[in-house]
Design a protein around this motif. Structure first.
Motif, PDB file in Angstrom:
ATOM      1  N   ASP A 106       1.031  -1.165   0.047  1.00 36.46           N
ATOM      2  CA  ASP A 106       0.095   0.359   0.132  1.00 36.46           C
ATOM      3  C   ASP A 106       0.866   1.576   0.238  1.00 36.46           C
ATOM      4  O   ASP A 106       1.036   2.253  -1.105  1.00 36.46           O
ATOM      5  CB  ASP A 106      -1.026  -0.278   1.439  1.00 36.46           C
ATOM      6  CG  ASP A 106      -0.261  -0.479   2.377  1.00 36.46           C
ATOM      7  OD1 ASP A 106       1.042  -0.318   3.162  1.00 36.46           O
ATOM      8  OD2 ASP A 106      -1.006  -1.421   3.308  1.00 36.46           O
ATOM      9  N   VAL A 107       1.802   1.439   0.593  1.00 37.70           N
ATOM     10  CA  VAL A 107       1.814   2.895   1.523  1.00 37.70           C
ATOM     11  C   VAL A 107       3.553   2.530   1.627  1.00 37.70           C
ATOM     12  O   VAL A 107       4.166   2.038   1.673  1.00 37.70           O
ATOM     13  CB  VAL A 107       1.075   3.783   2.525  1.00 37.70           C
ATOM     14  CG1 VAL A 107      -0.079   3.595   1.536  1.00 37.70           C
ATOM     15  CG2 VAL A 107       1.524   3.210   3.836  1.00 37.70           C
ATOM     16  N   VAL A 108       4.494   3.361   1.357  1.00 35.28           N
ATOM     17  CA  VAL A 108       5.630   3.845   2.209  1.00 35.28           C
ATOM     18  C   VAL A 108       5.839   3.077   3.515  1.00 35.28           C
ATOM     19  O   VAL A 108       4.787   4.163   4.530  1.00 35.28           O
ATOM     20  CB  VAL A 108       6.098   4.642   1.729  1.00 35.28           C
ATOM     21  CG1 VAL A 108       8.299   4.753   2.567  1.00 35.28           C
ATOM     22  CG2 VAL A 108       6.587   5.006   0.945  1.00 35.28           C
ATOM     23  N   HIS A 109       6.184   1.548   4.499  1.00 32.36           N
ATOM     24  CA  HIS A 109       6.829   1.925   5.292  1.00 32.36           C
ATOM     25  C   HIS A 109       8.186   1.964   5.194  1.00 32.36           C
ATOM     26  O   HIS A 109       9.491   1.996   4.612  1.00 32.36           O
ATOM     27  CB  HIS A 109       6.998  -0.394   5.588  1.00 32.36           C
ATOM     28  CG  HIS A 109       5.204   0.222   5.245  1.00 32.36           C
ATOM     29  ND1 HIS A 109       4.001   0.608   6.238  1.00 32.36           N
ATOM     30  CD2 HIS A 109       3.986  -0.133   4.192  1.00 32.36           C
ATOM     31  CE1 HIS A 109       2.857  -0.121   6.130  1.00 32.36           C
ATOM     32  NE2 HIS A 109       2.335  -0.293   4.564  1.00 32.36           N
ATOM     33  N   GLY A 110       8.676   1.405   6.748  1.00 31.30           N
ATOM     34  CA  GLY A 110      10.241   1.309   6.993  1.00 31.30           C
ATOM     35  C   GLY A 110      10.388  -0.320   7.576  1.00 31.30           C
ATOM     36  O   GLY A 110       9.193  -0.778   7.823  1.00 31.30           O
ATOM     37  N   PHE A 111      11.466  -1.208   7.349  1.00 34.57           N
ATOM     38  CA  PHE A 111      11.700  -2.329   8.358  1.00 34.57           C
ATOM     39  C   PHE A 111      12.637  -2.679   8.658  1.00 34.57           C
ATOM     40  O   PHE A 111      13.935  -2.202   7.944  1.00 34.57           O
ATOM     41  CB  PHE A 111      11.581  -3.035   7.173  1.00 34.57           C
ATOM     42  CG  PHE A 111      11.605  -4.422   6.798  1.00 34.57           C
ATOM     43  CD1 PHE A 111      11.051  -5.530   7.729  1.00 34.57           C
ATOM     44  CD2 PHE A 111      13.176  -5.783   6.958  1.00 34.57           C
ATOM     45  CE1 PHE A 111      10.851  -6.989   8.154  1.00 34.57           C
ATOM     46  CE2 PHE A 111      13.121  -6.729   7.394  1.00 34.57           C
ATOM     47  CZ  PHE A 111      12.081  -7.343   7.695  1.00 34.57           C
ATOM     48  N   SER A 112      12.434  -2.497   9.762  1.00 33.02           N
ATOM     49  CA  SER A 112      14.080  -2.427  10.926  1.00 33.02           C
ATOM     50  C   SER A 112      13.684  -3.464  11.715  1.00 33.02           C
ATOM     51  O   SER A 112      13.047  -3.625  12.619  1.00 33.02           O
ATOM     52  CB  SER A 112      14.298  -1.840  11.273  1.00 33.02           C
ATOM     53  OG  SER A 112      15.126  -1.366  12.184  1.00 33.02           O
ATOM     54  N   VAL A 113      15.050  -4.609  12.097  1.00 33.24           N
ATOM     55  CA  VAL A 113      15.213  -5.315  12.749  1.00 33.24           C
ATOM     56  C   VAL A 113      15.839  -4.742  14.107  1.00 33.24           C
ATOM     57  O   VAL A 113      17.606  -4.376  13.801  1.00 33.24           O
ATOM     58  CB  VAL A 113      15.970  -7.055  12.345  1.00 33.24           C
ATOM     59  CG1 VAL A 113      15.604  -7.815  13.504  1.00 33.24           C
ATOM     60  CG2 VAL A 113      14.517  -7.287  11.365  1.00 33.24           C
ATOM     61  N   VAL A 114      15.015  -4.517  15.687  1.00 35.71           N
ATOM     62  CA  VAL A 114      16.356  -4.029  16.302  1.00 35.71           C
ATOM     63  C   VAL A 114      17.169  -4.769  16.398  1.00 35.71           C
ATOM     64  O   VAL A 114      17.356  -6.432  16.427  1.00 35.71           O
ATOM     65  CB  VAL A 114      15.295  -4.160  17.246  1.00 35.71           C
ATOM     66  CG1 VAL A 114      16.057  -3.673  18.493  1.00 35.71           C
ATOM     67  CG2 VAL A 114      13.874  -2.972  16.490  1.00 35.71           C
ATOM     68  N   GLU A 115      18.352  -3.894  16.955  1.00 39.11           N
ATOM     69  CA  GLU A 115      19.438  -4.629  17.783  1.00 39.11           C
ATOM     70  C   GLU A 115      20.404  -5.243  16.454  1.00 39.11           C
ATOM     71  O   GLU A 115      21.620  -5.902  16.378  1.00 39.11           O
ATOM     72  CB  GLU A 115      19.323  -5.832  18.889  1.00 39.11           C
ATOM     73  CG  GLU A 115      18.986  -5.096  20.015  1.00 39.11           C
ATOM     74  CD  GLU A 115      18.902  -6.282  21.280  1.00 39.11           C
ATOM     75  OE1 GLU A 115      19.370  -7.135  21.234  1.00 39.11           O
ATOM     76  OE2 GLU A 115      17.853  -6.079  22.297  1.00 39.11           O
ATOM     77  N   THR A 116      19.812  -4.726  15.368  1.00 39.15           N
ATOM     78  CA  THR A 116      21.312  -5.747  13.990  1.00 39.15           C
ATOM     79  C   THR A 116      21.292  -3.930  13.290  1.00 39.15           C
ATOM     80  O   THR A 116      20.817  -3.105  12.985  1.00 39.15           O
ATOM     81  CB  THR A 116      20.612  -6.385  12.913  1.00 39.15           C
ATOM     82  OG1 THR A 116      18.758  -5.840  12.494  1.00 39.15           O
ATOM     83  CG2 THR A 116      19.785  -7.877  14.036  1.00 39.15           C
ATOM     84  N   ASN A 117      21.392  -4.451  11.873  1.00 36.40           N
ATOM     85  CA  ASN A 117      21.683  -3.831  11.443  1.00 36.40           C
ATOM     86  C   ASN A 117      20.725  -3.807   9.567  1.00 36.40           C
ATOM     87  O   ASN A 117      21.223  -2.734   8.634  1.00 36.40           O
ATOM     88  CB  ASN A 117      23.588  -3.557   9.993  1.00 36.40           C
ATOM     89  CG  ASN A 117      23.415  -4.715   9.728  1.00 36.40           C
ATOM     90  OD1 ASN A 117      22.922  -5.244   9.433  1.00 36.40           O
ATOM     91  ND2 ASN A 117      24.962  -4.666   9.012  1.00 36.40           N
ATOM     92  N   ILE A 118      19.860  -4.329   9.911  1.00 39.02           N
ATOM     93  CA  ILE A 118      19.248  -4.754   9.287  1.00 39.02           C
ATOM     94  C   ILE A 118      18.285  -2.868   9.124  1.00 39.02           C
ATOM     95  O   ILE A 118      16.778  -3.370  10.342  1.00 39.02           O
ATOM     96  CB  ILE A 118      18.358  -5.806   9.334  1.00 39.02           C
ATOM     97  CG1 ILE A 118      19.094  -7.359   8.765  1.00 39.02           C
ATOM     98  CG2 ILE A 118      16.896  -5.896   8.214  1.00 39.02           C
ATOM     99  CD1 ILE A 118      18.321  -8.480   9.465  1.00 39.02           C
ATOM    100  N   ASN A 119      17.846  -2.239   8.100  1.00 41.47           N
ATOM    101  CA  ASN A 119      17.104  -1.472   7.815  1.00 41.47           C
ATOM    102  C   ASN A 119      16.382  -0.833   6.690  1.00 41.47           C
ATOM    103  O   ASN A 119      17.931  -0.454   6.057  1.00 41.47           O
ATOM    104  CB  ASN A 119      17.678  -0.200   9.179  1.00 41.47           C
ATOM    105  CG  ASN A 119      17.062   1.009   9.119  1.00 41.47           C
ATOM    106  OD1 ASN A 119      16.294   0.805   8.609  1.00 41.47           O
ATOM    107  ND2 ASN A 119      17.072   1.483   9.633  1.00 41.47           N
ATOM    108  N   THR A 120      15.664  -0.918   6.278  1.00 35.80           N
ATOM    109  CA  THR A 120      16.153  -0.221   4.961  1.00 35.80           C
ATOM    110  C   THR A 120      14.101   0.075   5.014  1.00 35.80           C
ATOM    111  O   THR A 120      13.181  -0.140   5.499  1.00 35.80           O
ATOM    112  CB  THR A 120      15.830  -1.569   3.759  1.00 35.80           C
ATOM    113  OG1 THR A 120      15.781  -1.277   2.311  1.00 35.80           O
ATOM    114  CG2 THR A 120      14.296  -2.629   3.873  1.00 35.80           C
ATOM    115  N   MET A 121      13.744   1.560   3.648  1.00 34.87           N
ATOM    116  CA  MET A 121      12.548   1.134   3.458  1.00 34.87           C
ATOM    117  C   MET A 121      12.025   0.902   2.746  1.00 34.87           C
ATOM    118  O   MET A 121      12.909   0.041   1.428  1.00 34.87           O
ATOM    119  CB  MET A 121      13.070   3.336   2.883  1.00 34.87           C
ATOM    120  CG  MET A 121      11.760   3.828   2.151  1.00 34.87           C
ATOM    121  SD  MET A 121      11.636   5.065   1.495  1.00 34.87           S
ATOM    122  CE  MET A 121      12.679   6.435   2.954  1.00 34.87           C
ATOM    123  N   VAL A 122      11.032   0.454   3.012  1.00 31.25           N
ATOM    124  CA  VAL A 122       9.959  -0.345   1.121  1.00 31.25           C
ATOM    125  C   VAL A 122       8.869   0.295   1.185  1.00 31.25           C
ATOM    126  O   VAL A 122       7.772   1.022   1.398  1.00 31.25           O
ATOM    127  CB  VAL A 122       8.954  -0.979   2.553  1.00 31.25           C
ATOM    128  CG1 VAL A 122       8.086  -2.312   1.883  1.00 31.25           C
ATOM    129  CG2 VAL A 122      10.200  -2.158   3.837  1.00 31.25           C
TER     130      VAL A 122
END
Length: 189
Positions: A106-122
């Motif tokens: 649907d819309v722009v989201h974020g995807f971040s796994v806490v305590e890791t370097n996984i962080n991206t815009m969706v």
């Protein structure tokens, strides 16, 4: 032309800040490898994702094993991650290379796994791809860090990393290549 001593100090400080900012950006992009969001993971119709008829693993998102590596297909939609939110956490084995392929319905989201370097815009229409290796078992928080609507603050989930011997691909309903399935059955006996 006379330049006051304080003006020289401020001019020197401003030049140092500019050089520092440029060095930080250069180090982040070359040294650490921080990249911009792009469509390197591919493009996909957001409408098809919403209707569940993409003809890709995003139609039944979850964990699959591809080329000996775990790939997690996640669909972000207001206000949940599928899988990941509610009673369906993302489960992966510890010590394995895991690639997350995430898209939005649907819309722009974020995807971040806490305590890791996984962080991206969706971004709708694009597949964001990030890889990681979870060495330690545990539960990691999963959050949306892009404002996506009135209930944005409720959009979260979890990633459960379990010891490899406790990870059961059959229970996870993962498509497993026949060779791996046969090896798993032999190991279980």
């Amino acid at each position: 032309m006379q330049v006051h001593r304080f003006e020289k100090v401020w001019l020197g400080a401003a030049i140092l800040l500019i050089v520092g900012f440029i060095a930080t950006i250069a180090y982040g992009s070359v040294g650490v490898g921080v990249g911009m969001v792009d469509d390197s993971g591919g493009q996909i119709s957001a409408q098809a994702v919403q209707n569940g008829n993409t003809g890709t693993p995003f139609d039944d998102p979850g964990v699959v094993k591809e080329d000996g590596q775990y790939v997690v297909y996640v669909v972000a939609r207001q206000f949940q991650f599928v899988p990941g939110s509610g009673d369906t956490p993302v489960r992966v084995p510890a010590g394995a290379n895991v690639t997350f392929r995430v898209t939005s319905a649907d819309v722009v989201h974020g995807f971040s796994v806490v305590e890791t370097n996984i962080n991206t815009m969706v971004i709708p229409g694009q597949v964001s791809e990030v890889s990681a290796r979870f060495n330690e078992p545990g539960t990691y928080g999963l959050i949306c860090h892009e404002y996506c609507g009135a209930a944005h603050h409720t959009m979260g989930g979890s990633v459960e990393v379990v010891p490899p011997e406790e990870y059961d691909m059959q229970q996870e309903n993962i498509e497993q290549p026949e060779d791996d399935a046969q090896a798993q059955q032999e190991a279980d006996q």
